[in-house]
Enzyme design. Structure first.
Site, PDB file in Angstrom:
ATOM      1  N   HIS A 216      -3.742  -5.777   2.830  1.00 20.58           N
ATOM      2  CA  HIS A 216      -3.398  -5.785   4.252  1.00 20.58           C
ATOM      3  C   HIS A 216      -3.921  -7.098   4.808  1.00 20.58           C
ATOM      4  CE1 HIS A 216      -2.160  -1.645   4.200  1.00 20.58           C
ATOM      5  NE2 HIS A 216      -3.252  -1.336   3.552  1.00 20.58           N
TER       6      HIS A 216
ATOM      7  N   CYS B 202       0.802  -1.216   0.000  1.00 22.43           N
ATOM      8  CA  CYS B 202       0.000   0.000   0.000  1.00 22.43           C
ATOM      9  C   CYS B 202       0.841   1.275   0.000  1.00 22.43           C
ATOM     10  CB  CYS B 202      -0.953  -0.061   1.177  1.00 22.43           C
ATOM     11  SG  CYS B 202      -2.487   0.803   0.869  1.00 22.43           S
TER      12      CYS B 202
HETATM   13  N1  GLN Z   1      -2.585   6.524   2.282  1.00 18.73           N
HETATM   14  C1  GLN Z   1      -2.563   5.641   1.166  1.00 18.73           C
HETATM   15  C2  GLN Z   1      -3.923   5.475   0.478  1.00 18.73           C
HETATM   16  O1  GLN Z   1      -4.937   5.751   1.051  1.00 18.73           O
HETATM   17  C3  GLN Z   1      -2.062   4.299   1.617  1.00 18.73           C
HETATM   18  C4  GLN Z   1      -3.025   3.635   2.530  1.00 18.73           C
HETATM   19  C5  GLN Z   1      -2.541   2.340   3.016  1.00 18.73           C
HETATM   20  O2  GLN Z   1      -1.345   2.134   3.210  1.00 18.73           O
HETATM   21  N2  GLN Z   1      -3.470   1.481   3.304  1.00 18.73           N
HETATM   22  O3  GLN Z   1      -3.972   5.046  -0.666  1.00 18.73           O
END
Ligand code: GLN
EC number: 6.3.5.13
Length: 234
Positions: free
Chosen positions: A194, A95
């Site tokens: 995740h 991510c």
């Molecule tokens: N802030 C980034 C997004 O919203 C990454 C989010 C994350 O790592 N889940 O795309």
């Protein structure tokens, strides 16, 4: 333990919102079964990443605010990270980490957050929307199915030399348009999963460990480690 590996956990104290540390615990769980001790160092602000010191890296996700802080600092680690990746070093970026290995990420407030262009993808922002939910993808080459949970505002578009980690079966993936999820470049895996990805997809943890072992011990025989059976956990 017969073998030892060293992992750099990039900005593990800042990009840690989504329990991605479970990926390191999973690597350690399988490493032990393979006769490998796996030591993890957090490499954070103002600390160098030395490409010769580490055998693999992990780079987790986080919120835009932390990503902005990391974006500034990681420019000083850019050359060594690129050296490591170009030399075939294995890594996993999730991510926010995935976004920062690429060219840039346009955050939810429209701010441009620079990456290090180690990989050629770039990430734009959705208008007041996030992709959240369970996701399943399949890698057409290895026929591996990956299960996970995505939660991201960013929409990522891959560049030359990158292949998606898989094709989306259910969920949204990189951008909800081209059917791809994540990226593979050399021995680096990127994903929006995740959950964390390795806990549910142990095969990928095994692959990363084998790549790191073969790179560090080029003349050793790892047939025993290759035979390690990974039981599905989803
Ligand atoms: N802030 C980034 C997004 O919203 C990454 C989010 C994350 O790592 N889940 O795309």
């Amino acid at each position: 333990m017969e073998y030892s590996l060293k992992l750099a956990h990039l900005y593990g104290d800042l990009l840690n919102t989504y329990g991605d540390i479970g990926n390191i615990l999973t690597l350690q769980y399988y490493a032990k079964q393979m006769g490998v001790s796996l030591e993890a160092d957090v490499v954070s602000l103002d600390e160098p990443f030395d490409a010769d010191k580490y055998d693999l890296f992990f780079f987790g996700g986080g919120q835009d605010y932390e990503q902005m802080i990391v974006s500034k600092d990681i420019q000083a680690k850019k050359d060594q990270l690129i050296k490591f990746i170009e030399d075939g070093g294995p890594g996993l970026a999730i991510c926010g980490g995935y976004q920062l290995l690429g060219q840039y990420y346009i955050g939810a407030d429209g701010q441009k957050i620079a990456g290090i262009s180690a990989l050629p993808h770039y990430t734009k922002s959705q208008d007041n929307h996030r992709f959240i939910g369970d996701i399943t993808i399949k890698n057409e080459v290895s026929q591996t199915t990956y299960h996970g949970f995505e939660n991201h505002n960013g929409v990522t578009y891959l560049g030359a030399g990158e292949k998606p980690l898989g094709t989306v079966l259910t969920g949204h993936g990189n951008n909800g348009e081209d059917g791809g999820e994540g990226a593979i470049y050399n021995n680096v895996y990127c994903s929006y999963f995740h959950g964390p990805i390795l806990a549910r997809n142990g095969q990928l943890a095994k692959e990363m460990l084998l790549t790191a072992l073969k790179r560090k011990y080029p003349t050793a025989d790892f047939s025993k480690q290759e035979a390690l059976e990974i039981k599905p956990t989803y």
